[in-house]
Write a protein that holds these residues in place. Structure first.
Motif, short mmCIF file in Angstrom:
data_model
loop_
_atom_site.label_atom_id
_atom_site.label_comp_id
_atom_site.label_asym_id
_atom_site.label_seq_id
_atom_site.Cartn_x
_atom_site.Cartn_y
_atom_site.Cartn_z
N ALA A 117 0.83 -1.21 0.00
CA ALA A 117 0.00 0.00 0.00
C ALA A 117 0.86 1.26 0.00
O ALA A 117 0.56 2.24 -0.70
CB ALA A 117 -0.92 -0.02 1.22
N LYS A 118 1.94 1.25 0.76
CA LYS A 118 2.79 2.45 0.84
C LYS A 118 3.46 2.76 -0.49
O LYS A 118 3.86 3.92 -0.72
CB LYS A 118 3.84 2.25 1.95
CG LYS A 118 3.28 2.32 3.35
CD LYS A 118 4.38 2.19 4.40
CE LYS A 118 4.90 0.77 4.51
NZ LYS A 118 5.89 0.62 5.62
N GLN A 119 3.58 1.78 -1.37
CA GLN A 119 4.23 2.03 -2.66
C GLN A 119 3.38 2.92 -3.56
O GLN A 119 3.88 3.53 -4.51
CB GLN A 119 4.55 0.71 -3.37
CG GLN A 119 5.33 -0.30 -2.53
CD GLN A 119 6.54 0.31 -1.84
OE1 GLN A 119 7.40 0.88 -2.48
NE2 GLN A 119 6.60 0.17 -0.51
N TYR A 120 2.08 2.98 -3.28
CA TYR A 120 1.18 3.80 -4.09
C TYR A 120 1.14 5.25 -3.61
O TYR A 120 0.46 6.08 -4.23
CB TYR A 120 -0.23 3.21 -4.04
CG TYR A 120 -0.42 1.99 -4.91
CD1 TYR A 120 -1.06 2.08 -6.13
CD2 TYR A 120 0.05 0.75 -4.51
CE1 TYR A 120 -1.24 0.96 -6.94
CE2 TYR A 120 -0.12 -0.38 -5.29
CZ TYR A 120 -0.76 -0.26 -6.51
OH TYR A 120 -0.92 -1.37 -7.32
N ALA A 121 1.82 5.56 -2.53
CA ALA A 121 1.77 6.91 -1.97
C ALA A 121 3.00 7.70 -2.40
O ALA A 121 4.11 7.17 -2.45
CB ALA A 121 1.70 6.83 -0.45
N ARG A 122 2.78 8.97 -2.69
CA ARG A 122 3.90 9.86 -3.01
C ARG A 122 4.13 10.80 -1.84
O ARG A 122 3.19 11.33 -1.23
CB ARG A 122 3.60 10.69 -4.27
CG ARG A 122 3.63 9.87 -5.55
CD ARG A 122 5.01 9.28 -5.80
NE ARG A 122 5.88 10.20 -6.49
CZ ARG A 122 7.19 9.99 -6.66
NH1 ARG A 122 7.76 8.92 -6.16
NH2 ARG A 122 7.93 10.86 -7.30
N VAL A 123 5.40 11.00 -1.54
CA VAL A 123 5.77 11.84 -0.40
C VAL A 123 5.36 13.29 -0.67
O VAL A 123 5.50 13.79 -1.79
CB VAL A 123 7.29 11.75 -0.15
CG1 VAL A 123 7.69 12.64 1.03
CG2 VAL A 123 7.70 10.31 0.12
#
Length: 616
Positions: free
Chosen positions: A147-153
């Motif tokens: 899931a975290k891979q789909y988030a952009r900082v």
């Protein structure tokens, strides 16, 4: 920083059916919340709440070329796969089919990522960029990491820090906080880490699977989550109820701070499940994965990382750069295998690997410093410890002092520190070279000029001589290397001529000196000995000429000289020897020498003098 238990970006799911439905809605554009499996995992829910401070938008990463699926065949794994599939263009469950992929993405439970399967694929024997892993202690952890891979900082999350107990970093970049060992004794490290969200944190210190030491502080891999056992079942001492031996370490859990990328730069910070020391529950890399970080870089084995790796971190300005590849490229000179493994996708998996690009100017400068320091120390050992010089010889004491000063500087260091060492080294060598050249000019019988014979008696020729032509007289000659029988005897290259004998000598990697002169001349004549100096380091070379003591009636202008030579340049000059009328006709010899970086290159050749007037 207060903990947020609810998240708008991430959607915790209690069942695999709910996960499947939410993942499908996300990929179809019907939802902006990224789902993950969170049944019986309050720690992951808390991580999702804290991650609100880090991530701002949802974006599907660029897929890798090939994905290796090691999740297994269960309904739960199928639900997790829905968000996994877009992360690679093609998928396989056969490791052999993934071995030749240009960019490779591996996903599986930590317990199943055995070294025998994964190490060859990630390039343990020969580090390869473009490889990343997604794993976790159970399917919930794997789902959270996906899931975290789909988030952009968020663009406003830019803070970076290096926490190192191994180095003292001078003049760090203003946008990177650096804490060293002294800070660990005086500052509240837990408070420092929890001040605000971090874009990237590198921890560089000593440690093991379950802990990374920061003075009296320590990052801890302990988790309260039950997980399937892996191949290793041993626990740390506190896992059996025994306290820390000194009972003073202040442990910091990964749940106590927020960071998008973590670099755990210590030995065995992320081993394979079958090569680690401790059980799954205590693995530090898994605790980091359960936190907020979408990228975790860890060492699968021992690491000799030090100042150069700190410098690489401080110099890296691209937030999407693969730091595992950067660190593996940096540390390859001492650990020629894949030390660091990236957990988390690469946003540019099919792009050029910057870390493996051509060596930059700074790296070349460091290599030159290392080479110069190495050869100078080897030569200093020869002068100070081989026995060639008497105890009261000035060069013996000077070289011993040089050894004491510079041997400790052989350690790997940063480009900035290397520049300082290089400048200091060149200055000291210039002073020593000048002293040596002046001593030879004042006394050609100085013991240093006896090295061709002294070291020859303590050396052997281990390679086949190369047949060459003598540059002075043109006759047949042999070029060969005399190798010292011990480290205190430097290697010396020799050119031996049928006519001149063994007339040309130079310590390994020293400047080459060639002379050209007539075989004979007449009483009262002037003869010019042409010389050529090549293969010198960019810098000053002192060179001189002298005749044997039994040649007394002659004139020679400027017998000692110096010149600045550029790298790969060839310098030419000439010494004109004017013979007096009283010179006795016979065979004489002359010696031309060049001094640079504690080496003395020698060209000694015959010069016959005939009776009678000089010929025009």
């Amino acid at each position: 920083m207060t903990s947020i238990e609810r998240s708008e970006m991430f959607h915790p799911c209690d069942t695999t059916a709910a996960l499947s439905q939410a993942a499908t809605r996300l990929l179809d554009g019907q939802s902006k919340a990224i789902p993950f499996l969170a049944s019986d995992r309050p720690d992951l829910r808390a991580s999702a709440g804290r991650a609100e401070d880090l991530y701002g938008t949802v974006q599907v990463p660029e897929p890798a070329g090939t994905g290796l699926d090691l999740l297994g065949n269960t309904p739960e794994a199928d639900a997790v796969r829905i968000l996994l599939r877009p992360l690679a263009r093609t998928w396989t469950t056969d490791p052999a089919m993934a071995s030749g992929a240009r960019s490779l993405f591996i996903c599986g439970l930590y317990q199943n990522l055995l070294s025998t399967i994964v190490a060859p694929l990630v390039g343990y024997s020969a580090p390869r960029p473009g490889v990343s892993v997604l794993t976790g202690r159970d399917l919930a952890s794997v789902s959270w990491m996906i899931a975290k891979q789909y988030a952009r900082v968020r663009p406003d999350v830019t803070r970076q820090a290096l926490l190192t107990s191994q180095d003292v970093v001078d003049d760090p970049p203003k946008d990177v906080a650096v804490l060293s060992y002294e800070d660990f004794q005086t500052r509240d490290i837990r408070g420092f880490l929890s001040e605000a969200p971090w874009r990237r944190l590198q921890f560089q210190s000593h440690g093991k699977d379950q802990v990374l030491l920061l003075g009296d502080w320590a990052l801890s891999g302990v988790s309260d989550v039950d997980a399937p056992e892996g191949p290793v079942t041993l626990r740390p001492r506190f896992g059996y109820g025994y306290p820390d031996p000194e009972n003073k370490l202040r442990f910091i859990r990964f749940s106590e701070f927020v960071a998008a990328e973590l670099i755990l730069n210590s030995c065995h910070s992320g081993p394979f499940p079958d090569t680690g020391s401790y059980a799954v529950r205590y693995q530090m890399v898994l605790a980091a994965i359960d936190g907020t970080a979408q990228t975790v870089v860890a060492a699968v084995t021992n690491s000799n990382a030090g100042m150069p790796e700190s410098a690489r971190f401080l110099a890296q300005h691209d937030p999407d750069e693969d730091m595992a590849a950067v660190l593996n490229a940096s540390i390859g000179d001492v650990n020629p295998y894949g030390v660091f493994l990236r957990h988390g996708v690469q946003w540019k998996p099919n792009g050029p690997a910057a870390a493996m690009a051509v060596v930059g100017a700074g790296d070349r400068r460091q290599q030159e410093t290392d080479r110069l320091l190495s050869v100078a120390l080897d030569r200093a050992v020869g002068w100070a410890e081989s026995g060639i010089l008497p105890a009261d010889h000035p060069s013996k004491a000077a070289c011993a002092k040089f050894l004491k000063k510079y041997t400790r500087l052989l350690c790997r260091t940063s480009a900035t520190e290397s520049e300082r060492i290089h400048a200091q080294l060149v200055r000291d060598l210039a002073a020593l070279d000048r002293s040596i050249a002046q001593r030879i000019a004042a006394d050609p019988d100085d013991p240093m000029m006896d090295y061709p014979d002294y070291w020859a008696d303590r050396s052997v020729v281990r390679s086949t001589p190369e047949q060459v032509a003598c540059d002075t007289c043109g006759d047949i000659a042999q070029k060969f290397l005399r190798t010292g029988k011990s480290r205190v005897i430097p290697d010396v290259e020799v050119v031996g001529c049928l006519r001149c004998g063994d007339g040309d000598f130079r310590p390994a990697h020293a400047p080459a000196v060639i002379t050209r002169s007539p075989v004979s001349t007449y009483m009262g004549a002037s003869v010019t000995v042409q010389l050529e100096i090549s293969q010198a380091r960019n810098g000053t070379v002192h060179y001189g000429f002298y005749a044997p003591p039994y040649l007394t009636d002659y004139a020679l202008h400027a017998p000692l000289r110096s010149t600045a030579i550029e790298t790969d340049g060839v310098f030419t000059d000439g010494f004109t020897l004017t013979l007096g009328a009283s010179v006795v006709p016979q065979m004489y010899y002359y010696t031309v020498y060049a001094v640079q970086d504690l080496s003395i290159s020698i060209a000694r050749h015959n010069l016959g003098v005939r009776p009678g007037p000089a010929l025009s």
